[in-house]
Design a protein around this motif. Sequence first.
Motif, mmCIF file in Angstrom:
data_model
loop_
_atom_site.group_PDB
_atom_site.id
_atom_site.type_symbol
_atom_site.label_atom_id
_atom_site.label_comp_id
_atom_site.label_asym_id
_atom_site.label_seq_id
_atom_site.Cartn_x
_atom_site.Cartn_y
_atom_site.Cartn_z
ATOM 1 N N SER A 211 0.810 -1.207 0.000
ATOM 2 C CA SER A 211 0.000 0.000 0.000
ATOM 3 C C SER A 211 0.849 1.264 0.000
ATOM 4 O O SER A 211 1.658 1.480 0.909
ATOM 5 C CB SER A 211 -0.905 0.011 1.237
ATOM 6 O OG SER A 211 -1.481 1.281 1.426
ATOM 7 N N GLU A 243 -6.258 3.823 -4.950
ATOM 8 C CA GLU A 243 -5.810 2.605 -4.285
ATOM 9 C C GLU A 243 -6.994 1.830 -3.725
ATOM 10 O O GLU A 243 -7.864 2.395 -3.064
ATOM 11 C CB GLU A 243 -4.829 2.966 -3.167
ATOM 12 C CG GLU A 243 -4.272 1.777 -2.419
ATOM 13 C CD GLU A 243 -3.185 2.157 -1.424
ATOM 14 O OE1 GLU A 243 -3.074 1.471 -0.389
ATOM 15 O OE2 GLU A 243 -2.443 3.136 -1.681
ATOM 16 N N ALA A 245 -7.530 -1.442 -1.396
ATOM 17 C CA ALA A 245 -6.911 -2.452 -0.535
ATOM 18 C C ALA A 245 -7.635 -3.784 -0.689
ATOM 19 O O ALA A 245 -8.860 -3.835 -0.823
ATOM 20 C CB ALA A 245 -6.959 -1.999 0.913
ATOM 21 N N SER A 261 -2.440 -3.724 -2.036
ATOM 22 C CA SER A 261 -3.499 -2.973 -2.708
ATOM 23 C C SER A 261 -3.315 -3.006 -4.221
ATOM 24 O O SER A 261 -2.203 -3.229 -4.729
ATOM 25 C CB SER A 261 -3.494 -1.504 -2.260
ATOM 26 O OG SER A 261 -3.774 -1.357 -0.892
ATOM 27 N N HIS A 263 -3.192 -0.514 -7.282
ATOM 28 C CA HIS A 263 -2.904 0.900 -7.470
ATOM 29 C C HIS A 263 -3.113 1.269 -8.941
ATOM 30 O O HIS A 263 -2.555 0.617 -9.839
ATOM 31 C CB HIS A 263 -1.458 1.229 -7.092
ATOM 32 C CG HIS A 263 -1.108 0.920 -5.673
ATOM 33 N ND1 HIS A 263 -0.819 -0.357 -5.242
ATOM 34 C CD2 HIS A 263 -0.986 1.737 -4.583
ATOM 35 C CE1 HIS A 263 -0.540 -0.331 -3.948
ATOM 36 N NE2 HIS A 263 -0.625 0.919 -3.526
#
Length: 280
Positions: A211, A243, A245, A261, A263
């Motif tokens: 993340s 993002e 998760a 995550s 992205h």
Amino acid sequence: MAASAKTIPLESSNAISDWTVVLPRRGKRRRSFLKSKHPEQDQQPWAPTDLEMDLNRESKLTEKIQMCMKRVENSTFYHVLLDQVQSPPVLEAFLRVLGSESKMQMVVYGIGSIESYEPPRLQLSLAMLLKRKFSWIGDIEVFDPILSATESRVLENLGCSVLSVNEQGQRQASKPTLFFMPHCEAELYDNLVHANWRTERLNIIVLFGNSFGTYEEHVSEFRSSTIVDSSRHILAVRKFTNEFAIDTVSDDYFGAFHDTSWHFFSIVALAALQFTSKTE
């Protein structure tokens, strides 16, 4: 590299001070990564250092991976993740990256030893299952400098391509690319973002990895670190990052995927990218 009017200058920030993030990395030895304004010059030819052929070893590893894939495929973790990928906001983000292309290639960096450790096998299994599930995911390329000859042959037999060049995470995207990089070092993510520090490149990248929001939180919380320069591009691109998760669901998948995550980089206004930096 040809110059581009859409280069994203990097801002200098005093907020990016020393900090350390420690993540479980079983099966992934810490490695050093190069930094350069000319990424293609850092890439070195690579081959496994061991040349031993052991068919029995290959057979056992293939069986391990096939069993791991079945385990992941039947797990709640996998079905929750599929639901996430097919949810409107995430699927729309994937389709935006694809644009007019029909396929998105997958590049797996830093997988670790798939023979010695379970988390890398879980990660590889997920990558291969995603390709099997979604027709728009294309060929899978894999690289980690610690891969053995046995692991490389097994990967090839499973339909993956093992890179013969250590790209140091610095591949410049020229077409839609999913970089599959759970639990890599910050330097590797930073290398990737740095190498693609242009609007037209970042917009065709999906990154599955640690993340960026967590990195940003650590920077805000901790003011001392030994990796001052390891996350500058991660933090600078954060404001342009969407993002999502993932949910590890159970402890069985926590070690391999926690704090991971999807992205997506959404850079639509060139005017918003006018930063200055003394180092770029």
